[in-house]
Motif scaffolding. Structure first.
Motif, PDB file in Angstrom:
ATOM      1  N   CYS A 358       7.864   1.610   9.561  1.00  0.00           N
ATOM      2  CA  CYS A 358       8.293   0.667   8.156  1.00  0.00           C
ATOM      3  C   CYS A 358       7.537  -1.262   8.481  1.00  0.00           C
ATOM      4  N   GLN A 359       7.833  -1.525   9.872  1.00  0.00           N
ATOM      5  CA  GLN A 359       7.119  -3.199   9.310  1.00  0.00           C
ATOM      6  C   GLN A 359       5.551  -2.830   9.016  1.00  0.00           C
ATOM      7  N   THR A 360       4.755  -1.577   9.682  1.00  0.00           N
ATOM      8  CA  THR A 360       3.313  -1.443   9.058  1.00  0.00           C
ATOM      9  C   THR A 360       3.856  -1.606   6.881  1.00  0.00           C
ATOM     10  N   ALA A 361       4.405  -0.627   6.761  1.00  0.00           N
ATOM     11  CA  ALA A 361       4.753  -0.514   5.220  1.00  0.00           C
ATOM     12  C   ALA A 361       5.070  -1.312   4.562  1.00  0.00           C
ATOM     13  N   LEU A 364       1.839  -3.673   4.425  1.00  0.00           N
ATOM     14  CA  LEU A 364       0.773  -2.794   3.300  1.00  0.00           C
ATOM     15  C   LEU A 364       1.004  -3.027   1.445  1.00  0.00           C
ATOM     16  N   ALA A 365       2.280  -3.326   1.847  1.00  0.00           N
ATOM     17  CA  ALA A 365       3.005  -3.432   0.445  1.00  0.00           C
ATOM     18  C   ALA A 365       2.625  -4.924  -0.361  1.00  0.00           C
ATOM     19  N   ARG A 455       0.217   7.958  -3.078  1.00  0.00           N
ATOM     20  CA  ARG A 455       1.303   7.788  -2.616  1.00  0.00           C
ATOM     21  C   ARG A 455       1.203   7.779  -1.169  1.00  0.00           C
ATOM     22  N   MET A 456       1.943   7.185  -0.622  1.00  0.00           N
ATOM     23  CA  MET A 456       1.163   6.558   0.769  1.00  0.00           C
ATOM     24  C   MET A 456       2.129   6.926   2.278  1.00  0.00           C
ATOM     25  N   SER A 457       2.140   7.569   3.174  1.00  0.00           N
ATOM     26  CA  SER A 457       2.799   8.160   4.453  1.00  0.00           C
ATOM     27  C   SER A 457       2.507   7.218   5.619  1.00  0.00           C
ATOM     28  N   VAL A 458       2.854   5.982   5.730  1.00  0.00           N
ATOM     29  CA  VAL A 458       2.730   4.885   6.564  1.00  0.00           C
ATOM     30  C   VAL A 458       2.663   5.583   8.231  1.00  0.00           C
ATOM     31  N   GLY A 459       1.940   6.038   9.053  1.00  0.00           N
ATOM     32  CA  GLY A 459       1.809   6.184  10.417  1.00  0.00           C
ATOM     33  C   GLY A 459       1.933   5.457  11.766  1.00  0.00           C
ATOM     34  N   LEU A 460       1.365   5.638  12.558  1.00  0.00           N
ATOM     35  CA  LEU A 460       1.295   4.637  13.467  1.00  0.00           C
ATOM     36  C   LEU A 460      -0.119   4.111  13.791  1.00  0.00           C
ATOM     37  N   GLU A 461      -0.417   3.917  12.818  1.00  0.00           N
ATOM     38  CA  GLU A 461      -1.908   3.228  13.119  1.00  0.00           C
ATOM     39  C   GLU A 461      -2.077   2.259  13.283  1.00  0.00           C
ATOM     40  N   ASP A 462      -2.779   0.499  13.615  1.00  0.00           N
ATOM     41  CA  ASP A 462      -2.622  -0.602  13.651  1.00  0.00           C
ATOM     42  C   ASP A 462      -2.613  -1.366  12.324  1.00  0.00           C
ATOM     43  N   ALA A 463      -2.066  -2.487  11.583  1.00  0.00           N
ATOM     44  CA  ALA A 463      -1.677  -2.025  10.050  1.00  0.00           C
ATOM     45  C   ALA A 463      -2.983  -2.705   9.531  1.00  0.00           C
ATOM     46  N   ASP A 464      -3.684  -3.548  11.037  1.00  0.00           N
ATOM     47  CA  ASP A 464      -5.291  -3.767  10.403  1.00  0.00           C
ATOM     48  C   ASP A 464      -6.153  -3.255   9.766  1.00  0.00           C
TER      49      ASP A 464
END
Length: 483
Positions: A358-361, A364-365, A455-464
Motif C-alpha cells: 500500500c505504501q509503494t502503491a 507510484l500513484a 493495471r498494476m499489482s504492486v509488489g515488495l520491490e523498492d518504490a524508487d
C-alpha cells in the motif's frame, strides 16, 4: 526462608497482572503456589526452586491466570495473522510442531461399531484438518470481536463465486457493479444463466441509484425475491477502475428492506479480494458474506489457487452458511490440503506485505498522477479520486492495486512491453509487481476496461526502482507512439 521469599516474589509478580477485585482468583493462585512449594519441600529439596520447577510453576500460574480472562479478541489483527494456523496448545505439548502439518489423507478408519462420532473424520471432501485450520483462521479475521465467521475454502475464487450463487434459492437475480472483474459476468453468461441465474449491471458506487434499483425489484409485480433470491454483489475496490462502494450504506438499506418485506430474500455479497482483512472487513460493515480469491493477497506468493467465502453470524449469514456447506460437500470444489497450507503460510505475513504494498502503491500513484503522458490514474488513495472519502471511511489503507490510462491502446502495449523490473502477467497480490493490459484479455463483447488502461499489482520491490522502471517505459512508449 529463601524458598518462601522466592514464592512470594513469584506470587507478587503474577498477582500484579490480575484485577484487584478478583479475590477468588488470588486465593486460588496462592493455593496453587503453596501446593507446588509444599510438594517441592516435601522432597527434601534445597531452599530454591529448580529452574525446571520454576518453569513449570510459571506455566501453570499463567495458564490459570488466563483461563477465564484471556481470549483472542484481546489480540490485534496483526498478531492473529502472525499465528494463523498455529495450534493454541503448542505451548502445552512438548515438541509440538509450530508450523501445522499437511493432512493429505482422503479417507479415515471407521470405528468397529460403525459410529464415526460427532466431528469424526470420514472423507476429505466433507472435511480436511488442514482446510479446517485455514477456514477457522480466516473466519476469525473476518468476524472480529473474538468470534469466528463460518468460512469455506474452495478450489479457486471462481469456484467460490459459483458455489455461493448455487447455494441460493432459485430463481436468482444478481445485481452486479458496472465495473467488475470480467470473470464474474463471463461465468454468468457462459454457465449460470442457463440454470436460471440472471444478472444486470448497476452503478454500485451511487448509493441513491442502487437503492432505487433494489426498491424497483422488490416492488415489481414479478419480485424475484418473493420466490427466489436477489443478490446485491459488491466488488470494492473494483477491478480494474478501483471504484469504491459504500458497503455500510448499502447493507443498512438492504437490512431495512428485509425488515419491511419479511418474505423477501435479499442478500449482500462483497468481493473483497482487492481489500484483504487488514484493509477492510465487510462483515463488520453489515455484509452477509465476503468472498476472496485467496490466490491473490491471502496466499500472496503467486503459487496458490484458492477461494474463500465467510458468512456473517447474523440470521441471513447463518442461512447462507448452512446451504453453502451443502454445496461445498456435494459439488466438491474444495481447496486441496497443500493449497490451504500455503495460504496459511501466506496469512502469517499478510499484514506486513500489504502495508508495504500500500505504501509503494501510493508513491507510484502520486508519481504517475503528475506524469505528462498519463491521462488518468485510478487509485482511491489519491484525494482526486471520486470515492476517496468512502475509501477513507471503510479502508485502513488504500490497497496495493492501481490502474492508469495512457492515450491509446498501442501506447499502453508499448509501456507494458518496455518494463523490465515490473513483470507482464495477470493476477495480483504477489511479492512481485505485475502490469497488464486488461482490455486485450477481456471478452470483446463484455470489455470493462478502457483500451488505454494498464493495471498494476504492486509488489515488495523498492518504490524508487519501480518508479525508475516506469519512467523508462513511458519514455520509450512516448518515442514509439510519436513517430
Amino acid at each position: 526462608m529463601m524458598l518462601q521469599r522466592s514464592s512470594r516474589r513469584l506470587l507478587h509478580i503474577t498477582s500484579s497482572k490480575i484485577a484487584l477485585n478478583n479475590n477468588s482468583r488470588l486465593v486460588f493462585l496462592h493455593h496453587v503456589v503453596n501446593r507446588q512449594l509444599n510438594s517441592s519441600s516435601g522432597k527434601g529439596g534445597g531452599d530454591e526452586l529448580s529452574p525446571a520447577e520454576a518453569g513449570r510453576l510459571g506455566y501453570q500460574l499463567r495458564k490459570n491466570l488466563d483461563k477465564n480472562s484471556w481470549n483472542e479478541s484481546s489480540l490485534s489483527l496483526s498478531t492473529l495473522l502472525s499465528h494463523a494456523g498455529l495450534s493454541s496448545s503448542s505451548n502445552e505439548n512438548n515438541n509440538a510442531p509450530l508450523s501445522p502439518p499437511i493432512e493429505l489423507a482422503t479417507t479415515y478408519v471407521r470405528p468397529a461399531d460403525g459410529n464415526y462420532g460427532e466431528g469424526g473424520l470420514i472423507y476429505s471432501r466433507s472435511c480436511n484438518p488442514t482446510r479446517k485450520l485455514l477456514e477457522t483462521a480466516i473466519g476469525k479475521l473476518e468476524a472480529g470481536h473474538g468470534q469466528t465467521a463460518p468460512t469455506f475454502a474452495f478450489s479457486s475464487g471462481m469456484a467460490a463465486v459459483a458455489s455461493l450463487l448455487l447455494a441460493q434459492k432459485s430463481p436468482v437475480k444478481v445485481l452486479l457493479p458496472e465495473d467488475v472483474y470480467h470473470g464474474v459476468p463471463t461465468q454468468l453468461h457462459v454457465c449460470l444463466n442457463d440454470h436460471g441465474i440472471l444478472h444486470e449491471s448497476v452503478n454500485m458506487t451511487n448509493v441513491h441509484d442502487i437503492r432505487q434499483t433494489i426498491e424497483h425489484h422488490l416492488e415489481s409485480k414479478h419480485n424475484i425475491a418473493d420466490d427466489g433470491t436477489l443478490v446485491v454483489w459488491m466488488e470494492t475496490p473494483s477491478n480494474p477502475l478501483c471504484q469504491v462502494t459504500d458497503i455500510q450504506s448499502i447493507c443498512e438499506f438492504v437490512n431495512d428492506m428485509r425488515s419491511q418485506k419479511q418474505n423477501s430474500n435479499i442478500i449482500t455479497v462483497v468481493d473483497s479480494t482487492w481489500a484483504p482483512p487488514v484493509i477492510t472487513r465487510p462483515l463488520l460493515l453489515g455484509a452477509d458474506s465476503v468472498i476472496h480469491s485467496g490466490t491473490k493477497y491471502l496466499g500472496g506468493h503467486s503459487d496458490v489457487l484458492l477461494g474463500t467465502i465467510s458468512c456473517s453470524p447474523n440470521k441471513t449469514g447463518k442461512s447462507i452458511a448452512q446451504r453453502l456447506k451443502s454445496v461445498q460437500t456435494s459439488i466438491g470444489a474444495v481447496a486441496s490440503p497443500l493449497e490451504c497450507w500455503l495460504t496459511l503460510r501466506g496469512l502469517r505475513s499478510l499484514h506486513v506485505r500489504v502495508e508495504r504494498q500500500c505504501q509503494t502503491a501510493m508513491k507510484l500513484a502520486t508519481y504517475l498522477d503528475g506524469h505528462e503522458h498519463i491521462v488518468q490514474v485510478h487509485y482511491p488513495g489519491l484525494e482526486s479520486h471520486p470515492h476517496h472519502a468512502t475509501a477513507k471511511h471503510q479502508m485502513t489503507m488504500y490497497g496495493g492495486m492501481l490502474s492508469f490510462e495512457v492515450k491509446s491502446e498501442s501506447m499502453a502495449m508499448a509501456v507494458a512491453g518496455a518494463v523490465n523490473t515490473i513483470r507482464r502477467a495477470t493476477s495480483l497480490g504477489g511479492t512481485e509487481t505485475l502490469i497488464e493490459h486488461r482490455a486485450s484479455i477481456e471478452p470483446p463483447e463484455r470489455r470493462t476496461s478502457p483500451p488505454g488502461l494498464l493495471r498494476m499489482s504492486v509488489g515488495l520491490e523498492d518504490a524508487d526502482d519501480l518508479i525508475h522502471d516506469l519512467k523508462a517505459a513511458l519514455d520509450i512508449a512516448s518515442q514509439i507512439c510519436h513517430k
